[in-house]
Motif scaffolding. Structure first.
Motif, PDB file in Angstrom:
ATOM      1  N   GLY A  11       0.846  -1.191   0.000  1.00  0.00           N
ATOM      2  CA  GLY A  11       0.000   0.000   0.000  1.00  0.00           C
ATOM      3  C   GLY A  11       0.876   1.235   0.000  1.00  0.00           C
ATOM      4  N   ASP A  12       0.678   2.103   0.983  1.00  0.00           N
ATOM      5  CA  ASP A  12       1.486   3.328   1.104  1.00  0.00           C
ATOM      6  C   ASP A  12       2.599   3.182   2.129  1.00  0.00           C
ATOM      7  OD1 ASP A  12      -0.154   4.584  -0.736  1.00  0.00           O
ATOM      8  OD2 ASP A  12      -1.579   5.223   0.819  1.00  0.00           O
ATOM      9  N   GLU A  13       2.720   1.990   2.720  1.00  0.00           N
ATOM     10  CA  GLU A  13       3.691   1.812   3.800  1.00  0.00           C
ATOM     11  C   GLU A  13       4.889   0.995   3.337  1.00  0.00           C
ATOM     12  OE1 GLU A  13       1.985   1.122   7.904  1.00  0.00           O
ATOM     13  OE2 GLU A  13       0.287   0.465   6.678  1.00  0.00           O
ATOM     14  N   GLN A  14       6.035   1.319   3.907  1.00  0.00           N
ATOM     15  CA  GLN A  14       7.238   0.549   3.633  1.00  0.00           C
ATOM     16  C   GLN A  14       7.608  -0.262   4.866  1.00  0.00           C
ATOM     17  OE1 GLN A  14      11.167   2.445   2.734  1.00  0.00           O
ATOM     18  NE2 GLN A  14      10.880   1.431   0.754  1.00  0.00           N
ATOM     19  N   PHE A  15       7.975  -1.525   4.627  1.00  0.00           N
ATOM     20  CA  PHE A  15       8.291  -2.439   5.731  1.00  0.00           C
ATOM     21  C   PHE A  15       9.676  -3.034   5.517  1.00  0.00           C
ATOM     22  CE2 PHE A  15       3.709  -2.309   5.486  1.00  0.00           C
ATOM     23  CZ  PHE A  15       3.299  -2.307   6.818  1.00  0.00           C
ATOM     24  N   SER A  16      10.310  -3.340   6.619  1.00  0.00           N
ATOM     25  CA  SER A  16      11.576  -4.069   6.583  1.00  0.00           C
ATOM     26  C   SER A  16      11.320  -5.494   7.055  1.00  0.00           C
ATOM     27  CB  SER A  16      12.615  -3.410   7.496  1.00  0.00           C
ATOM     28  OG  SER A  16      12.987  -2.145   6.991  1.00  0.00           O
ATOM     29  N   ALA A  17      11.855  -6.450   6.309  1.00  0.00           N
ATOM     30  CA  ALA A  17      11.769  -7.853   6.711  1.00  0.00           C
ATOM     31  C   ALA A  17      13.099  -8.225   7.347  1.00  0.00           C
ATOM     32  CB  ALA A  17      11.486  -8.729   5.501  1.00  0.00           C
ATOM     33  N   VAL A  18      13.056  -8.574   8.647  1.00  0.00           N
ATOM     34  CA  VAL A  18      14.284  -8.783   9.416  1.00  0.00           C
ATOM     35  C   VAL A  18      14.363 -10.244   9.863  1.00  0.00           C
ATOM     36  CG1 VAL A  18      15.630  -8.009  11.393  1.00  0.00           C
ATOM     37  CG2 VAL A  18      14.111  -6.406  10.216  1.00  0.00           C
ATOM     38  N   PRO A  19      15.467 -10.937   9.552  1.00  0.00           N
ATOM     39  CA  PRO A  19      15.559 -12.359   9.906  1.00  0.00           C
ATOM     40  C   PRO A  19      15.686 -12.638  11.393  1.00  0.00           C
ATOM     41  CG  PRO A  19      17.596 -11.589   8.908  1.00  0.00           C
ATOM     42  CD  PRO A  19      16.607 -10.479   8.755  1.00  0.00           C
ATOM     43  N   SER A  20      16.310 -11.740  12.153  1.00  0.00           N
ATOM     44  CA  SER A  20      16.558 -12.030  13.572  1.00  0.00           C
ATOM     45  C   SER A  20      15.324 -11.825  14.440  1.00  0.00           C
ATOM     46  CB  SER A  20      17.694 -11.147  14.093  1.00  0.00           C
ATOM     47  OG  SER A  20      17.357  -9.775  13.942  1.00  0.00           O
ATOM     48  N   ASP A  21      14.349 -11.103  13.905  1.00  0.00           N
ATOM     49  CA  ASP A  21      13.181 -10.713  14.695  1.00  0.00           C
ATOM     50  C   ASP A  21      12.026 -11.677  14.442  1.00  0.00           C
ATOM     51  OD1 ASP A  21      11.727  -9.230  16.439  1.00  0.00           O
ATOM     52  OD2 ASP A  21      11.265  -7.610  15.045  1.00  0.00           O
ATOM     53  N   CYS A  22      12.154 -12.946  14.894  1.00  0.00           N
ATOM     54  CA  CYS A  22      11.165 -13.967  14.529  1.00  0.00           C
ATOM     55  C   CYS A  22      10.246 -14.336  15.687  1.00  0.00           C
ATOM     56  CB  CYS A  22      11.865 -15.223  14.007  1.00  0.00           C
ATOM     57  SG  CYS A  22      12.836 -16.105  15.230  1.00  0.00           S
ATOM     58  N   GLU A  23      10.278 -13.594  16.796  1.00  0.00           N
ATOM     59  CA  GLU A  23       9.453 -13.930  17.952  1.00  0.00           C
ATOM     60  C   GLU A  23       8.466 -12.820  18.268  1.00  0.00           C
ATOM     61  OE1 GLU A  23      12.030 -15.013  21.162  1.00  0.00           O
ATOM     62  OE2 GLU A  23      12.421 -16.987  20.331  1.00  0.00           O
ATOM     63  N   MET A  24       7.325 -13.236  18.845  1.00  0.00           N
ATOM     64  CA  MET A  24       6.286 -12.276  19.213  1.00  0.00           C
ATOM     65  C   MET A  24       5.504 -12.851  20.384  1.00  0.00           C
ATOM     66  SD  MET A  24       3.361 -10.636  16.756  1.00  0.00           S
ATOM     67  CE  MET A  24       2.203  -9.401  17.367  1.00  0.00           C
ATOM     68  N   GLU A  25       5.058 -12.004  21.286  1.00  0.00           N
ATOM     69  CA  GLU A  25       4.299 -12.474  22.447  1.00  0.00           C
ATOM     70  C   GLU A  25       2.833 -12.678  22.056  1.00  0.00           C
ATOM     71  OE1 GLU A  25       2.830 -10.601  26.554  1.00  0.00           O
ATOM     72  OE2 GLU A  25       5.017 -10.670  26.395  1.00  0.00           O
ATOM     73  N   ILE A  26       2.316 -13.856  22.411  1.00  0.00           N
ATOM     74  CA  ILE A  26       0.903 -14.170  22.160  1.00  0.00           C
ATOM     75  C   ILE A  26       0.324 -14.738  23.446  1.00  0.00           C
ATOM     76  CG2 ILE A  26      -0.742 -15.473  20.759  1.00  0.00           C
ATOM     77  CD1 ILE A  26       1.420 -15.762  18.659  1.00  0.00           C
ATOM     78  N   GLY A  27      -0.632 -14.039  24.030  1.00  0.00           N
ATOM     79  CA  GLY A  27      -1.276 -14.526  25.245  1.00  0.00           C
ATOM     80  C   GLY A  27      -0.310 -14.806  26.366  1.00  0.00           C
ATOM     81  N   GLY A  28       0.727 -13.997  26.474  1.00  0.00           N
ATOM     82  CA  GLY A  28       1.711 -14.163  27.546  1.00  0.00           C
ATOM     83  C   GLY A  28       2.790 -15.174  27.233  1.00  0.00           C
ATOM     84  N   LEU A  29       2.741 -15.792  26.063  1.00  0.00           N
ATOM     85  CA  LEU A  29       3.759 -16.773  25.672  1.00  0.00           C
ATOM     86  C   LEU A  29       4.633 -16.200  24.575  1.00  0.00           C
ATOM     87  CD1 LEU A  29       1.606 -20.052  25.493  1.00  0.00           C
ATOM     88  CD2 LEU A  29       3.044 -19.282  27.375  1.00  0.00           C
TER      89      LEU A  29
END
Length: 602
Positions: A117-135
C-alpha cells in the motif's frame, strides 16, 4: 489458554488474488470459532511451487497487493493474529497481521524491504518472535525455494538453530512434500525439535492446490509438546487446537527408522506405504484433470504390470473426483509380440473395472510404416518374408502406439496417462518419444519391484468387495507373467520370447542399485556391490550381482537424455528421477569412473 487455528486452504498456484480471498475467508471462520491465532502454510499467497515466477515483477506486485487486502480485512477479526507465509523474490517471509495492521514481517534469510500500500516495511531475519497470550512464540519457515519446491531436509535440519531458549511456542511452516512414509518421518523430526527445546511445536505444511508437476503436498497440521505428538491431521481446511501450557503433556512418541529400501520390511508399514503411493497417484492425476477442466483420460492397456498400476491410479482418481469410470478410455494395441494371455488380461481388467476398452490391431499400420522407410526384409527358410527384427522394428511399434493414444486424446479432449515406471526410466528401457512420452506420467516415481505390492494392497484394502475376487485373480495372473515389452514375435504355443530380465538382469538388483544411487550418494560402487552380495546371498551369485551392476551403471548414464525430457509426474518416494527437482545430471556425463571401479571389483 490459546486457541490456535492451523489452516491449509485450497489455493491456486501463482493466483495471489484468489489465494488472498481463501485466506480471508478461512480466517473469518477461525475468528467465529474464537481463535487467537490463525497460521497458514509457507508461501500460501503464491503457492510454494512457482519456480522462476517467484522472481518476476508481476508476481511480486500481486503479493504486496494481496498482503494489503489481507491487512485491511483483518480489521474484522478483532485481536486475532494471522501468520501468513509469502515470498519476497525467492526468499521466505512471514507476515504477522491483525487489527488492520502488519505488526511485523519476518524474513528467513536476509534483511529486505517492501512496500505494501502506502507503507514501507523491513523484513528482518533475527526478529522472529512475538508475544501471544503471555507466551513467547517463534515463527519459522524455509528461507529459500529450491528447484521449484522447498527442501524439507535442509529446513527441518536447520530449524533447531533458529529457536531460542525463550520460545514457549514454535510455529514451523514447511513444504511437506508427500511421499510413502513421510508422515511418520515428519512427526519424528518435529518431535525431536520439540523435545530438544522443551517447547510446543505447531507444524503447518503446504497442501491442496500446489502444482502436482513434481510431487504432492501433504497439508500436514500437527501439535507436538515435549517431544510427544498430541494431535495431527492431513485434512484440508481449518484445524483447531487449544494450547494450555499449564496442562500436563499428553501424546505419543514417533520413532521413524530409515528402512534402506523403497518399502519397509515391516508388513504393516509396507502396506501403509503402498496406500500412500495410491493416494499420491490418485490425487496428482485428479488435480491435473481438474486444472485442465478435463473429464477423460486415455491409457494404453497392455495387460502388463505397469499399465495395470496406471489403470488402478486412474480408477482411484476418477472415484475420488466423482468422475465416470467409462471416461477412462483404455486402448489395447496388439502387434507382432502380443500374447493371447496379456491381451486377454487387458480385456478382463477393463471389464472388471468398468472402464471403456478399444482394441486397435496395429500390425498393418506398423508394416506400412516400415515399408515406407525401407526397413530390410528377411526371407525365411520356408519362403516367408518378415521385417528385420532390430531396434527400428521394435521402436516403430512403440511410437505407433503413442501416436494413436495422443490422437485419441486430442479427439476426446483427454490426457494420455503414461505407464512407464521408475526402473525403466533409470535403465532407459523405453522408446524415446514412444512409451517414454505422455501428458502425465503417473508411474514415474514407482520402481518395478514396488508395483506388485501396491497392486496386492489395492486388492486387499481398496477394491470393491463385490469385485475383489475377480480383480485379485486377474492381478495375480499379471504379476506372475514375465515382464516383457512384447515387441518381438511370440514363440510357439503363444509363449513370450522377449523377457526383459533376460536382457537386463533381475529387477530386484536394479532397484537395489537405484535406491543406493539416489539415497546413499556417499557410497562407492564397491560398497554398493558388497551390500548387494550380502543382501541377495542365496538368490543371486556374486557374478550375477557384478554383471547386473555393470549393466545398471552403463544404462543409467547412457540414458539420461531420456530422463532430461521426461513428462511431469508425481514422485512417490523421497527421491525421484525428475530432471527438474529430482536426481540431476547432464545427458553427456561419462560413466568411466564408475565402470573402472566396477572392472577393478570384478
Amino acid at each position: 489458554m490459546i486457541r490456535i487455528a492451523a489452516i491449509t486452504p485450497e489455493i491456486h498456484t501463482a493466483d495471489c488474488d484468489y489465494n488472498a480471498g481463501t485466506i480471508i475467508e478461512s480466517a473469518g471462520e477461525a475468528y467465529k470459532k474464537g481463535c487467537d491465532i490463525a497460521v497458514f502454510p509457507p508461501f500460501v499467497i503464491t503457492g510454494c511451487t512457482c519456480g522462476s515466477l517467484f522472481k518476476t515483477g508481476t508476481l511480486r506486485l500481486s503479493v504486496t497487493d494481496s498482503l494489503a487486502r489481507i491487512k485491511a480485512a483483518s480489521r474484522e477479526f478483532k485481536d486475532m493474529l494471522l501468520a501468513v507465509g509469502f515470498p519476497l523474490d525467492d526468499e521466505g517471509c512471514i507476515a504477522l497481521i491483525g487489527n488492520g495492521e502488519i505488526y511485523r514481517i519476518i524474513s528467513q534469510g536476509r534483511i529486505m524491504t517492501l512496500t505494501i500500500g502506502d507503507e514501507q516495511f523491513s523484513a528482518v531475519p533475527s526478529d522472529c518472535e512475538m508475544e501471544i497470550g503471555g507466551l513467547n512464540a517463534a515463527f519459522i519457515m524455509p528461507s529459500k525455494v529450491v528447484s521449484g519446491a522447498l527442501s524439507n531436509d535442509d529446513f527441518l535440519a536447520g530449524a533447531n538453530g533458529k529457536i531460542s531458549e525463550y520460545s514457549d511456542l514454535v510455529f514451523l511452516l514447511w513444504s511437506g512434500e508427500m511421499y510413502a512414509g513421510c508422515r511418520d518421518e515428519y512427526l519424528s523430526r518435529l518431535s525431536e525439535i520439540s523435545e530438544s527445546h522443551n517447547t510446543c511445536v505447531v507444524g503447518v505444511s503446504s497442501g491442496p492446490g500446489e502444482s502436482v508437476d513434481e510431487c504432492v503436498y501433504c497439508g500436514l497440521k500437527c501439535v507436538i509438546q515435549g517431544g510427544k505428538v498430541t494431535d495431527s491431521t492431513s485434512k484440508k481446511g481449518i484445524w483447531i487446537f487449544d494450547h494450555n501450557p499449564e496442562e500436563p503433556l499428553k501424546g505419543r512418541k514417533i520413532n521413524y527408522i530409515e528402512s534402506y529400501s523403497f518399502l519397509p520390511a515391516d508388513e504393516d508399514k509396507s502396506i501403509e506405504a503402498c496406500l500412500d503411493i495410491m493416494r499420491i497417484q490418485a490425487y496428482a492425476l485428479g488435480e491435473r484433470l481438474k486444472f485442465l477442466h478435463m473429464k477423460k483420460a486415455v491409457l494404453g492397456l497392455s495387460g502388463g504390470l505397469d499399465s495395470t498400476l496406471a489403470l488402478v491410479a486412474a480408477v482411484n482418481a476418477f472415484d475420488r473426483y466423482l468422475l465416470d469410470r467409462k471416461d477412462i478410455l483404455c486402448v489395447t494395441m496388439p502387434c507382432f509380440g502380443t500374447s493371447a494371455k496379456t491381451k486377454g488380461n487387458a480385456h478382463r481388467l477393463a471389464k472388471a473395472f468398468g472402464v471403456t476398452l478399444t482394441e486397435i490391431d496395429i500390425k498393418d499400420q506398423v508394416c506400412a510404416h516400415l515399408r515406407s522407410i525401407g526397413q530390410p526384409v528377411i526371407t525365411g527358410e520356408d519362403g516367408t518374408e518378415t521385417f528385420k527384427s532390430d531396434i527400428t522394428f521394435e521402436n516403430a511399434q512403440a511410437r505407433t502406439r503413442t501416436m494413436i493414444l495422443m490422437d485419441i486424446a486430442n479427439k476426446e479432449n483427454a490426457i494420455v496417462i503414461g505407464t512407464g515406471d521408475m526402473s525403466e526410466l533409470a535403465l532407459g528401457w523405453c522408446t524415446y518419444n514412444g512409451d517414454h512420452m505422455s501428458n502425465f506420467s503417473v508411474n514415474a516415481g514407482v520402481p518395478k519391484t514396488v508395483i506388485a505390492p501396491v497392486l496386492r494392497t489395492y486388492v486387499s484394502c481398496v477394491a470393491d468387495r463385490a469385485d475383489k475376487e475377480l480383480i485379485s485373480e486377474i492381478i495375480e495372473d499379471i504379476i506372475e507373467t514375465p515382464v516383457s515389452p512384447e515387441l518381438l514375435p511370440v514363440g510357439k504355443d503363444d509363449t513370450i520370447i522377449q523377457k526383459t530380465e533376460d536382457s537386463l538382469g533381475p529387477y530386484a538388483l536394479h532397484d537395489f542399485f537405484l535406491y543406493h544411487m539416489l539415497y546413499c550418494t556417499y557410497e562407492s560402487i564397491e560398497q554398493i556391490a558388497g551390500y548387494a552380495c550380502r543382501k541377495f546371498e542365496g538368490n543371486y551369485s556374486r557374478e550375477t550381482v557384478e554383471e547386473t551392476l555393470k549393466i545398471f551403471i552403463k544404462r543409467f548414464f547412457n540414458n539420461q537424455f531420456k530422463r532430461s525430457c521426461m513428462p511431469v509426474g508425481p514422485k512417490v518416494f523421497k527421491c525421484s528421477l525428475s530432471p527438474r527437482s529430482g536426481f540431476l545430471m547432464p545427458s553427456d556425463a561419462y560413466s568411466d569412473a564408475w565402470m573402472r571401479r566396477q572392472d577393478v571389483l570384478s
